[in-house]
Design a protein around this motif. Structure first.
Motif, short mmCIF file in Angstrom:
data_model
loop_
_atom_site.label_atom_id
_atom_site.label_comp_id
_atom_site.label_asym_id
_atom_site.label_seq_id
_atom_site.Cartn_x
_atom_site.Cartn_y
_atom_site.Cartn_z
N ILE A 91 0.82 -1.17 -0.04
CA ILE A 91 0.02 0.09 0.11
C ILE A 91 0.75 1.15 -0.10
CG2 ILE A 91 -0.08 0.15 2.51
CD1 ILE A 91 -3.13 1.12 1.99
N GLU A 92 0.33 2.36 -0.63
CA GLU A 92 0.93 3.44 -0.55
C GLU A 92 -0.07 4.67 -0.68
OE1 GLU A 92 3.57 4.14 -4.17
OE2 GLU A 92 4.49 2.03 -4.03
N ALA A 93 0.38 5.68 0.07
CA ALA A 93 -0.36 7.11 -0.09
C ALA A 93 -0.69 7.31 -1.47
CB ALA A 93 0.25 8.12 0.75
N GLY A 94 -1.94 7.63 -1.82
CA GLY A 94 -2.35 7.99 -3.32
C GLY A 94 -2.90 6.75 -3.89
N MET A 95 -2.97 5.63 -3.54
CA MET A 95 -3.52 4.49 -4.24
C MET A 95 -5.15 4.71 -3.89
SD MET A 95 -1.33 1.07 -3.04
CE MET A 95 -2.10 0.09 -3.96
N SER A 96 -5.86 4.13 -4.93
CA SER A 96 -7.50 4.45 -4.77
C SER A 96 -8.08 2.87 -4.88
CB SER A 96 -7.97 5.66 -5.77
OG SER A 96 -7.55 5.07 -6.96
N PHE A 97 -9.28 3.10 -4.44
CA PHE A 97 -10.21 1.92 -4.37
C PHE A 97 -11.49 2.00 -4.72
CE2 PHE A 97 -6.63 1.05 -1.44
CZ PHE A 97 -6.15 -0.07 -1.72
N GLU A 98 -12.17 1.43 -5.37
CA GLU A 98 -13.58 1.50 -5.80
C GLU A 98 -14.46 0.79 -4.61
OE1 GLU A 98 -16.87 2.74 -7.78
OE2 GLU A 98 -14.60 3.33 -8.71
N GLY A 99 -14.94 1.60 -3.80
CA GLY A 99 -15.67 1.21 -2.59
C GLY A 99 -14.58 0.97 -1.57
N ILE A 100 -15.18 0.64 -0.25
CA ILE A 100 -14.24 0.41 1.02
C ILE A 100 -14.02 -1.17 0.81
CG2 ILE A 100 -14.19 0.47 3.37
CD1 ILE A 100 -16.18 2.89 3.04
N PRO A 101 -12.72 -1.52 1.03
CA PRO A 101 -12.73 -2.97 1.02
C PRO A 101 -13.22 -3.70 2.06
CG PRO A 101 -10.54 -1.71 0.33
CD PRO A 101 -11.57 -0.74 0.73
N GLY A 102 -13.78 -4.59 1.97
CA GLY A 102 -14.51 -5.32 3.08
C GLY A 102 -16.08 -5.26 3.14
N GLN A 103 -16.49 -4.18 2.58
CA GLN A 103 -17.70 -3.91 2.37
C GLN A 103 -18.42 -3.51 1.01
OE1 GLN A 103 -18.47 -0.04 4.55
NE2 GLN A 103 -16.79 -0.36 5.96
N PRO A 104 -19.60 -3.75 0.79
CA PRO A 104 -20.61 -3.66 -0.26
C PRO A 104 -19.81 -2.36 -1.05
CG PRO A 104 -21.90 -4.02 1.34
CD PRO A 104 -20.71 -3.97 1.96
N ASN A 105 -19.96 -2.56 -2.28
CA ASN A 105 -19.33 -1.00 -3.16
C ASN A 105 -20.46 -0.31 -3.25
OD1 ASN A 105 -18.41 0.52 -5.29
ND2 ASN A 105 -17.53 -1.17 -6.48
N ASP A 106 -19.80 0.85 -2.88
CA ASP A 106 -20.70 2.01 -2.78
C ASP A 106 -20.67 3.08 -4.03
OD1 ASP A 106 -18.34 3.24 -2.07
OD2 ASP A 106 -19.16 4.01 -0.03
N GLY A 107 -19.87 2.65 -4.96
CA GLY A 107 -19.44 3.41 -5.99
C GLY A 107 -18.75 4.45 -5.96
N ILE A 108 -18.13 4.74 -4.86
CA ILE A 108 -17.23 6.02 -4.43
C ILE A 108 -15.71 5.31 -4.50
CG2 ILE A 108 -16.65 7.63 -2.80
CD1 ILE A 108 -19.32 7.59 -1.48
N ARG A 109 -14.94 6.39 -5.22
CA ARG A 109 -13.49 5.92 -5.42
C ARG A 109 -12.83 6.56 -3.97
NH1 ARG A 109 -10.26 3.99 -8.29
NH2 ARG A 109 -11.42 3.56 -10.06
N TYR A 110 -12.30 5.78 -3.30
CA TYR A 110 -11.71 6.30 -2.07
C TYR A 110 -10.10 6.23 -2.11
CZ TYR A 110 -16.02 5.19 0.39
OH TYR A 110 -17.27 5.56 0.64
N THR A 111 -9.46 7.11 -1.63
CA THR A 111 -7.93 7.15 -2.02
C THR A 111 -7.14 7.17 -0.44
OG1 THR A 111 -8.27 8.97 -3.44
CG2 THR A 111 -5.97 8.95 -2.64
N VAL A 112 -6.14 6.35 -0.57
CA VAL A 112 -5.35 6.39 0.80
C VAL A 112 -4.60 7.57 1.14
CG1 VAL A 112 -3.60 5.17 1.79
CG2 VAL A 112 -4.99 3.82 0.43
N THR A 113 -4.72 8.37 2.16
CA THR A 113 -4.37 9.59 2.46
C THR A 113 -3.41 9.34 3.59
OG1 THR A 113 -5.93 9.90 3.97
CG2 THR A 113 -6.20 10.93 1.93
N ASP A 114 -3.30 8.15 4.31
CA ASP A 114 -2.18 8.02 5.31
C ASP A 114 -2.39 6.46 6.03
OD1 ASP A 114 -0.27 8.54 7.16
OD2 ASP A 114 -1.39 9.47 8.81
N PHE A 115 -1.41 5.90 6.33
CA PHE A 115 -1.58 4.59 6.96
C PHE A 115 -0.58 4.30 8.14
CE2 PHE A 115 1.05 4.28 3.19
CZ PHE A 115 2.09 3.49 3.51
N THR A 116 -0.78 3.56 8.72
CA THR A 116 0.20 2.95 9.89
C THR A 116 0.18 1.41 9.51
OG1 THR A 116 -1.59 2.15 11.53
CG2 THR A 116 -0.77 4.50 11.64
N ASP A 117 0.81 0.80 10.55
CA ASP A 117 0.99 -0.82 10.17
C ASP A 117 -0.29 -1.56 10.54
OD1 ASP A 117 3.87 -0.64 9.94
OD2 ASP A 117 4.26 -1.29 12.05
#
Length: 158
Positions: A91-117
């Motif tokens: 994973i890297e900041a700036g990666m994007s996903f259609e929907g939230i992983p592990g949940q039903p797809n809501d049609g929104i594109r989500y971008t990783v803005t920060d992360f920890t372990d």
């Protein structure tokens, strides 16, 4: 005698535009170009389309849009903390996903803005949400669309 061209319904319009933030800083390093079918395709914000209606080739304008007329207000409810294990290991900041992983797809594109372990922050807001923006626009050319082109574009938008 030449026919006067102006931006109107059913006309192809070629534009060059540049977007600036409220401090007059350019959002991108270069101007962009766009060709769209006026009044049929929904490629422009309605206020921009209204502002260029009736303009001719080489016309220029500068237009300021509030967030509700462009990318919308920033919505804190579109920020989600997601378990890192639900995301790819690389994973890297700036990666994007259609929907939230592990949940039903809501049609929104989500971008990783920060992360920890353990957790990643996913933001479903457009990067320019909540910003007032100035658009500098130049109409480059205008030409009529065929009936088939209008019908094809109109059915694509339905």
């Amino acid at each position: 005698m030449s026919e006067e061209k102006s931006v109107a319904y059913g006309q192809w319009v070629s534009l060059r535009y540049r977007i600036y933030d409220s401090l007059a800083e350019p959002i991108e390093p270069e101007a962009r170009s766009l060709v769209y079918l006026h009044g049929v395709q929904r490629d422009l914000f309605p206020k921009i389309e209204q502002a260029i209606e009736g303009l001719g080739p080489l016309a220029k304008l500068s237009l300021y849009l509030e967030p509700n007329d462009s990318f919308g207000d920033y919505d804190e409810q579109l920020i989600h903390l997601v378990a890192r294990e639900l995301l790819p290991s690389a994973i890297e900041a700036g990666m994007s996903f259609e929907g939230i992983p592990g949940q039903p797809n809501d049609g929104i594109r989500y971008t990783v803005t920060d992360f920890t372990d353990d957790v990643a922050v996913l933001d479903g807001n457009h990067p320019l949400a909540g910003m007032g923006l100035r658009f500098d626009i130049e109409v480059l050319d205008i030409w009529p669309a065929t009936t088939d082109e209008i019908e094809a574009c109109d059915s694509d938008q339905s």
